[in-house]
Write an enzyme that holds these catalytic residues in place. Structure first.
Site, PDB file in Angstrom:
ATOM      1  CE  LYS A  57      -3.792  -2.302   2.456  1.00 12.61           C
ATOM      2  NZ  LYS A  57      -4.664  -2.295   3.657  1.00 12.61           N
ATOM      3  CE1 TYR A 103      -9.156  -2.961   0.094  1.00 13.12           C
ATOM      4  CE2 TYR A 103      -8.629  -1.091  -1.309  1.00 13.12           C
ATOM      5  CZ  TYR A 103      -8.236  -2.084  -0.435  1.00 13.12           C
ATOM      6  OH  TYR A 103      -6.910  -2.200  -0.086  1.00 13.12           O
ATOM      7  CG  PHE A 121     -13.668   1.430   7.046  1.00 13.80           C
ATOM      8  CD1 PHE A 121     -13.070   0.867   5.923  1.00 13.80           C
ATOM      9  CD2 PHE A 121     -14.317   0.587   7.936  1.00 13.80           C
ATOM     10  CE1 PHE A 121     -13.103  -0.497   5.692  1.00 13.80           C
ATOM     11  CE2 PHE A 121     -14.353  -0.784   7.714  1.00 13.80           C
ATOM     12  CZ  PHE A 121     -13.741  -1.327   6.584  1.00 13.80           C
ATOM     13  CG  ASN A 160      -3.384  -2.903   7.086  1.00 18.02           C
ATOM     14  OD1 ASN A 160      -3.286  -2.275   6.028  1.00 18.02           O
ATOM     15  ND2 ASN A 160      -4.394  -3.720   7.332  1.00 18.02           N
ATOM     16  CG  HIS A 181      -5.046  -6.401  -0.311  1.00 13.55           C
ATOM     17  ND1 HIS A 181      -6.251  -6.634   0.323  1.00 13.55           N
ATOM     18  CD2 HIS A 181      -5.093  -7.113  -1.474  1.00 13.55           C
ATOM     19  CE1 HIS A 181      -6.985  -7.451  -0.418  1.00 13.55           C
ATOM     20  NE2 HIS A 181      -6.317  -7.756  -1.511  1.00 13.55           N
ATOM     21  CD  GLU A 218      -8.129  -9.340  -4.007  1.00 10.97           C
ATOM     22  OE1 GLU A 218      -8.833  -8.935  -3.065  1.00 10.97           O
ATOM     23  OE2 GLU A 218      -7.038  -9.919  -3.841  1.00 10.97           O
ATOM     24  CG  PHE A 235      29.547 -10.330 -26.104  1.00 12.65           C
ATOM     25  CD1 PHE A 235      28.447  -9.553 -25.786  1.00 12.65           C
ATOM     26  CD2 PHE A 235      30.783  -9.717 -26.188  1.00 12.65           C
ATOM     27  CE1 PHE A 235      28.569  -8.197 -25.560  1.00 12.65           C
ATOM     28  CE2 PHE A 235      30.925  -8.347 -25.964  1.00 12.65           C
ATOM     29  CZ  PHE A 235      29.807  -7.584 -25.645  1.00 12.65           C
TER      30      PHE A 235
END
Length: 474
Positions: free
Chosen positions: A152, A192, A200, A255, A258, A269, A382
């Protein structure tokens, strides 16, 4: 019971390698004896159960012969009863009541135990023979199960991208997709959507769109469940030390990461964040992570000799440096470093230095792209080997920004030949041979601009401002 794995040995295998279990003989024997004891435990349980039922059946039969009396049955009374009951159909029935109890119970118990063991073995709940099941199951599930992991904005701002990637590399999971991006509001609302009714939700979407994120797909055995355990609880206060959230964050609103909570969520996802960006490749170290036969390096063709696949620029033109904080350079982690699990360690060097990451993606480069990238070396002997080697596995392409980024990043990488690189540089610490020098860095501002345009579209370059910048630049 099973025959001991110590009964024979294939002379083509190393002396300490077991021909059946494909591992160290001492370890194989320990696993074999453990499985033998476990099998004996189940067999003894079945035998005891059968014996108890036989005793109960015999007692019931004798009681029936004694016409239900609670008196002690003596030998004389039994003889009398047998003479009395001789030829009696009732007695024959009572005498044969438990006649077949033993064989029936043993057969039923064995069948039930076999089905139970097969079910548990398939689910990996226990192992009867050390590695036979793992070699069977990993081949299927290990390839199919994938999870979506996202660092995040708070994790990016704090320079934890390398630390987080390192956790998954060291665990043994395989990276199959990665990109550095600033997610738009529409994408985040869809991601989400299941939280849209919660109070929230608006704040979550605002935070997630406040800065860039690193979206990744990791593959491996039980990667969804294991990945969640590695992250820790959603609330860092409830996360154990050793987990990512337990080690690196404090509050639930920051945090840092995820992770998909189920295989179904992971599929949704991954489809949402990545279209055709999944890289199919074989991780060289898989044979040392999963007990699966047949894993080998895709790059062990004798064609990839060092002299055919190295970058041997003996001299570099010195360009005047643009000492702007907006100077950008192109860096690429090569297939050898990807296979060796060094992505995180390399990223971490530039994060800790203070440079800003503005673009990154995990890709298997096409031959056409590699030929354009190395076109100035087309006349070198090369060249063909270099293009073939660079196309043999996935790479991580990156753009870093900062004061004197081109020259400083080259210094961080070290000399092209690792043997001449000083300790503390990327090549000095992590590579030995010039043909496997693990990373590429632009040698001038002009080269950097050309390489960035070649590998990235304008919309893939993320414009953002690290909060730590004021502590890096005066």
């Amino acid at each position: 019971m099973l025959s001991s794995p110590d009964s024979g040995h294939n002379p083509l295998l190393p002396k300490d390698m077991d021909p059946v279990f494909g591992k160290n003989r001492e370890t194989a024997l320990c696993d074999w004896y453990r499985s033998e004891l476990e099998g004996m435990r189940y067999l003894i349980t079945i035998v005891i159960l059968t014996a108890v039922l036989e005793i109960v059946g015999s007692f019931h039969s004798r009681k029936e012969l004694g016409r239900g009396n609670d008196e002690t049955v003596t030998a004389e009374s039994l003889d009398a009863l047998e003479q009395f009951c001789e030829g009696s159909e009732r007695c024959k029935e009572s005498g044969s009541y438990f006649k077949f109890a033993g064989p029936v119970l043993i057969g039923a118990s064995a069948a039930t135990a076999g089905l139970f063991a097969a079910n548990q073995l398939y689910r990996n709940n226990f192992t009867l023979i050390g590695n036979v099941h793992a070699a069977t199951k990993v081949e299927g599930q290990g390839k199919s199960e994938r999870t979506f992991i996202m660092v995040k904005p708070d994790g990016v701002q704090r320079g934890l991208v390398g630390e987080i990637v390192k956790r998954f590399e060291q665990k043994g999971f395989k990276l199959v997709a990665l990109k550095f991006m600033k997610a738009d509001e529409a994408l985040l609302k869809e991601h989400y959507a299941d939280l849209s009714h919660l109070p929230f939700f608006p704040g979550l979407v605002k935070h997630m769109s406040s800065g860039p994120v690193v979206a990744m797909v990791w593959e491996g055995l039980n990667v969804v469940k294991t990945g969640r355990r590695m992250l820790g609880e959603t609330d860092p206060a409830n996360s154990l030390p050793g987990t990512i959230r337990g080690d690196f964050c404090i509050q639930i609103g920051r945090n840092i990461i995820h992770g998909s909570d189920s295989v179904e969520s992971a599929k949704k996802e991954i489809n949402l964040w990545f279209k055709n960006d999944i890289v199919e490749w074989n991780l060289t170290s898989s044979g040392n992570i999963y007990d699966t036969p047949g894993h080998h390096s895709p790059c062990n063709d004798s064609y990839y000799r060092a002299r055919d696949s190295c970058l041997c620029w003996n001299c570099f033109k010195k360009y005047p440096l643009n000492m702007s904080k907006d100077e950008r350079t192109f860096l690429m982690i090569k297939p050898d470093a990807v296979h060796r699990g060094l992505i995180a360690d390399i990223i971490k060097r530039f994060e800790q230095k203070g440079f800003k990451l503005v673009a990154m993606k995990f890709v298997k480069a096409s031959e056409e792209l590699l030929k354009k990238h190395y076109e100035e070396l087309a006349k070198k002997p090369f060249y063909n080997g270099l293009v073939k080697y660079m196309g043999s596995g996935p790479v991580v392409a990156m753009v870093w920004e900062g004061l004197g980024a081109v020259s400083t990043c080259r210094a961080i990488l070290g000399e092209t030949d690792p043997a001449k690189s000083k300790p503390g540089t990327v090549r000095g610490d992590f590579s030995i041979h010039i043909g496997r020098n693990i990373c590429h860095g632009s040698d001038s501002v002009d080269t950097a601009n050309r390489e960035i345009k070649l590998w990235f579209k304008d919309e893939e370059l993320v414009d953002w401002e690290p909060e730590m910048a004021k502590w890096i630049y005066e």
